[in-house]
Design an enzyme around this catalytic site. Sequence first.
Site, PDB file in Angstrom:
ATOM      1  CG  PHE A 160      -0.220   0.412   2.508  1.00 33.98           C
ATOM      2  CD1 PHE A 160      -0.034   1.751   2.833  1.00 33.98           C
ATOM      3  CD2 PHE A 160       0.294  -0.543   3.377  1.00 33.98           C
ATOM      4  CE1 PHE A 160       0.639   2.121   3.994  1.00 33.98           C
ATOM      5  CE2 PHE A 160       0.969  -0.181   4.526  1.00 33.98           C
ATOM      6  CZ  PHE A 160       1.145   1.157   4.833  1.00 33.98           C
ATOM      7  CE  LYS A 184      -3.139  -8.417  -4.372  1.00 34.07           C
ATOM      8  NZ  LYS A 184      -3.524  -7.405  -3.346  1.00 34.07           N
ATOM      9  CD  GLU A 187      -5.494  -6.115   0.130  1.00 35.47           C
ATOM     10  OE1 GLU A 187      -4.501  -5.828  -0.578  1.00 35.47           O
ATOM     11  OE2 GLU A 187      -5.485  -7.055   0.949  1.00 35.47           O
ATOM     12  NE  ARG A 188      -3.680  -2.919   4.069  1.00 39.69           N
ATOM     13  CZ  ARG A 188      -2.641  -3.000   4.873  1.00 39.69           C
ATOM     14  NH1 ARG A 188      -2.119  -1.927   5.409  1.00 39.69           N
ATOM     15  NH2 ARG A 188      -2.113  -4.161   5.154  1.00 39.69           N
ATOM     16  CB  CYS A 292      10.516  -0.504   2.670  1.00 38.21           C
ATOM     17  SG  CYS A 292      11.196   0.073   1.129  1.00 38.21           S
ATOM     18  CD  GLU A 394       8.614  -2.906   8.187  1.00 36.65           C
ATOM     19  OE1 GLU A 394       7.958  -3.936   7.983  1.00 36.65           O
ATOM     20  OE2 GLU A 394       9.106  -2.213   7.281  1.00 36.65           O
TER      21      GLU A 394
HETATM   22  P1  NAD Z   1       1.627  -6.688   2.987  1.00 38.34           P
HETATM   23  O1  NAD Z   1       2.670  -7.731   3.026  1.00 38.34           O
HETATM   24  O2  NAD Z   1       0.544  -6.739   3.980  1.00 38.34           O
HETATM   25  O3  NAD Z   1       0.892  -6.694   1.545  1.00 38.34           O
HETATM   26  C1  NAD Z   1       1.621  -6.663   0.352  1.00 38.34           C
HETATM   27  C2  NAD Z   1       0.808  -7.376  -0.728  1.00 38.34           C
HETATM   28  O4  NAD Z   1       0.622  -8.733  -0.351  1.00 38.34           O
HETATM   29  C3  NAD Z   1      -0.580  -6.788  -0.940  1.00 38.34           C
HETATM   30  O5  NAD Z   1      -0.852  -6.744  -2.315  1.00 38.34           O
HETATM   31  C4  NAD Z   1      -1.483  -7.765  -0.215  1.00 38.34           C
HETATM   32  O6  NAD Z   1      -2.770  -7.850  -0.788  1.00 38.34           O
HETATM   33  C5  NAD Z   1      -0.751  -9.076  -0.349  1.00 38.34           C
HETATM   34  N1  NAD Z   1      -0.999  -9.968   0.779  1.00 38.34           N
HETATM   35  C6  NAD Z   1      -1.215  -9.620   2.078  1.00 38.34           C
HETATM   36  N2  NAD Z   1      -1.388 -10.705   2.834  1.00 38.34           N
HETATM   37  C7  NAD Z   1      -1.300 -11.772   2.014  1.00 38.34           C
HETATM   38  C8  NAD Z   1      -1.389 -13.182   2.220  1.00 38.34           C
HETATM   39  N3  NAD Z   1      -1.619 -13.709   3.418  1.00 38.34           N
HETATM   40  N4  NAD Z   1      -1.225 -13.989   1.154  1.00 38.34           N
HETATM   41  C9  NAD Z   1      -0.980 -13.476  -0.064  1.00 38.34           C
HETATM   42  N5  NAD Z   1      -0.896 -12.157  -0.316  1.00 38.34           N
HETATM   43  C10 NAD Z   1      -1.049 -11.307   0.710  1.00 38.34           C
HETATM   44  O7  NAD Z   1       2.375  -5.280   3.023  1.00 38.34           O
HETATM   45  P2  NAD Z   1       1.751  -3.824   3.158  1.00 38.34           P
HETATM   46  O8  NAD Z   1       1.217  -3.649   4.536  1.00 38.34           O
HETATM   47  O9  NAD Z   1       0.870  -3.535   2.012  1.00 38.34           O
HETATM   48  O10 NAD Z   1       3.060  -2.937   2.967  1.00 38.34           O
HETATM   49  C11 NAD Z   1       3.945  -2.622   4.009  1.00 38.34           C
HETATM   50  C12 NAD Z   1       5.114  -3.558   4.056  1.00 38.34           C
HETATM   51  O11 NAD Z   1       5.784  -3.556   2.798  1.00 38.34           O
HETATM   52  C13 NAD Z   1       6.174  -3.135   5.068  1.00 38.34           C
HETATM   53  O12 NAD Z   1       6.653  -4.278   5.718  1.00 38.34           O
HETATM   54  C14 NAD Z   1       7.265  -2.512   4.212  1.00 38.34           C
HETATM   55  O13 NAD Z   1       8.552  -2.538   4.781  1.00 38.34           O
HETATM   56  C15 NAD Z   1       7.181  -3.357   3.004  1.00 38.34           C
HETATM   57  N6  NAD Z   1       7.774  -2.693   1.844  1.00 38.34           N
HETATM   58  C16 NAD Z   1       8.987  -3.138   1.417  1.00 38.34           C
HETATM   59  C17 NAD Z   1       9.590  -2.522   0.361  1.00 38.34           C
HETATM   60  C18 NAD Z   1      10.922  -3.002  -0.127  1.00 38.34           C
HETATM   61  O14 NAD Z   1      11.319  -2.584  -1.208  1.00 38.34           O
HETATM   62  N7  NAD Z   1      11.633  -3.854   0.576  1.00 38.34           N
HETATM   63  C19 NAD Z   1       8.979  -1.432  -0.285  1.00 38.34           C
HETATM   64  C20 NAD Z   1       7.725  -1.016   0.174  1.00 38.34           C
HETATM   65  C21 NAD Z   1       7.133  -1.667   1.252  1.00 38.34           C
END
Ligand code: NAD
Length: 510
Positions: A160, A184, A187-188, A292, A394
């Site tokens: 998100f 994909k 969704e937020r 991140c 985190e």
């Molecule tokens: P998230 O892991 O909750 O979601 C990321 C994606 O995964 C979304 O599209 C979501 O729909 C999907 N997803 C969530 N739960 C799932 C499941 N159980 N099974 C399959 N798919 C699932 O992350 P978020 O809250 O959207 O984003 C924040 C996180 O992303 C933080 O931990 C941040 O550090 C990380 N991030 C990392 C980078 C990087 O480059 N390393 C960059 C941006 C964000």
Amino acid sequence: MVSAHQAEKDDSVTVVGHLINGELQYRSGPTQDVYNPSSGEVSKHIQLARKETVEEAIAAAEAAFPEWRNTPAVKRARIMFRFKELLEQNAEKICQLIGEEHGKISHDAMGELQRGIENVEYACSAPEILKGEHSKNVGPSIDCWSEFQPLGVVAGITPFNFPAMVPMWMYPVAIVCGNCFVLKPSERDPSSTLYIAELLYEAGLPNGVLNVVNGNKEAVDTLLHDERIQAVSFVGSTPIAEYIYSTANANGKRCQALGGAKNHAIVMPDADIDNAVNQLVGAAFGSSGERCMALSVAVVVGDEAGDALVSKMQERMKTLKVGAYSEISNDFGPLITREHRDKVASYIDSAEEQGASIIVDGRDIKVEGYEDGFFIGGTLIDNVTPDMVSYKEEIFGPVLQVVRVNTMQEAMELIDNHEYGNGTCIFTRDGEAARYFSDNIQVGMVGINIPLPVPVSYHSFGGWKRSLFGDLFAYGPDGVRFYTRRKTITQRWPSAGVREGAQFSMPTMK
Ligand code: NAD
């Protein structure tokens, strides 16, 4: 085509659908609320794709692939040139959509968009980056070359916190390399992502080359298990990254999965403390710490530097302006959801309970006119120790924790021992110390007096340790490697009439 802005209405709330085969599509099935985090109100409903809808998108991508892979790279690149112009022309609209659903202030949304545009600029160099490697006369009348062929249909799953930029880390380079893409997004906050994808079609993308399906785990799992998907790029939290990586690998797919982070900044005794404070305040609290690459831990070497940093930071934080995305003078906005806001507050509670000192407390912030928004004010915590939960995990909120150490070596050990290895930075005036730090630290992206060392689009982005599962970083040269498969061709065109005899030993040039 119906624009994402004029999408279908459901009980007078806008419904966000999918973009399949170049058209906005709506399917019956479950939906989820999308919030305006500044007001705390539900602003839209997003459709959550079922397996059949994801399969429809994969089929559209598969159908588009044969023609797209044979489209000259220069023509693919020209679409990216037009796309870049459209992104610039519609920047305000995009930032408005980001602000409404993510909550980041428009100056910050503009920065995000610009970083995304730079990835499109990199993709504009498709003919150059796909030139391959050639060796003439590796043997008599024999030439050898390597070319980089597209994989086919590839997928991206994004978080998100950068709804415009992170998808653009993926599909511009994947597409100019000749692949077709199924995205994909989170969704937020789906609307800016969807609108940007529409702009790519306006730029001339053939139908089916990029498809966007909104959804949750069901959509992701369909992508991970479908045989037609050749590779998966993921950016999000570490537990999900690990799941994506292991499942994609088990299903024979190439995968890069970027995860979470805990980015430390070392502040050396010789650092310009005023400058370090200015850099830290932006990198810790910008975008409410939901980056991140946010600097969430300041490791200060020596008590003199520690005391100076904490008191100057406390002073500087008095001027922080927190509020709705729409007010450009705000420094940062709300967190993404009420649940996430409460989770961040609970990390501050736990630090307090475990004996840390809360120097500036953002838990009880009130934003006038936005009393139901998901806000937390900038928070500064001193005397944090490595055993504390708030240090280990985190937080992903506007919280800066200070850990005090006596030596640079101790500071580096702290960083190396942390499970994450995304970004880090050192503030110092000592070139030798900086060089030693960048050479030895176990982290993927390093800043020297640079608080957010996010690589430019013609380098590549990624962390070490549990911040990245996979071998290749995102975008830039690693992006090209990830989205292509090397093929090496050795050819001989013998002169007329020349015949080679049978050769039973291994051919060599000896
Ligand atoms: P998230 O892991 O909750 O979601 C990321 C994606 O995964 C979304 O599209 C979501 O729909 C999907 N997803 C969530 N739960 C799932 C499941 N159980 N099974 C399959 N798919 C699932 O992350 P978020 O809250 O959207 O984003 C924040 C996180 O992303 C933080 O931990 C941040 O550090 C990380 N991030 C990392 C980078 C990087 O480059 N390393 C960059 C941006 C964000």
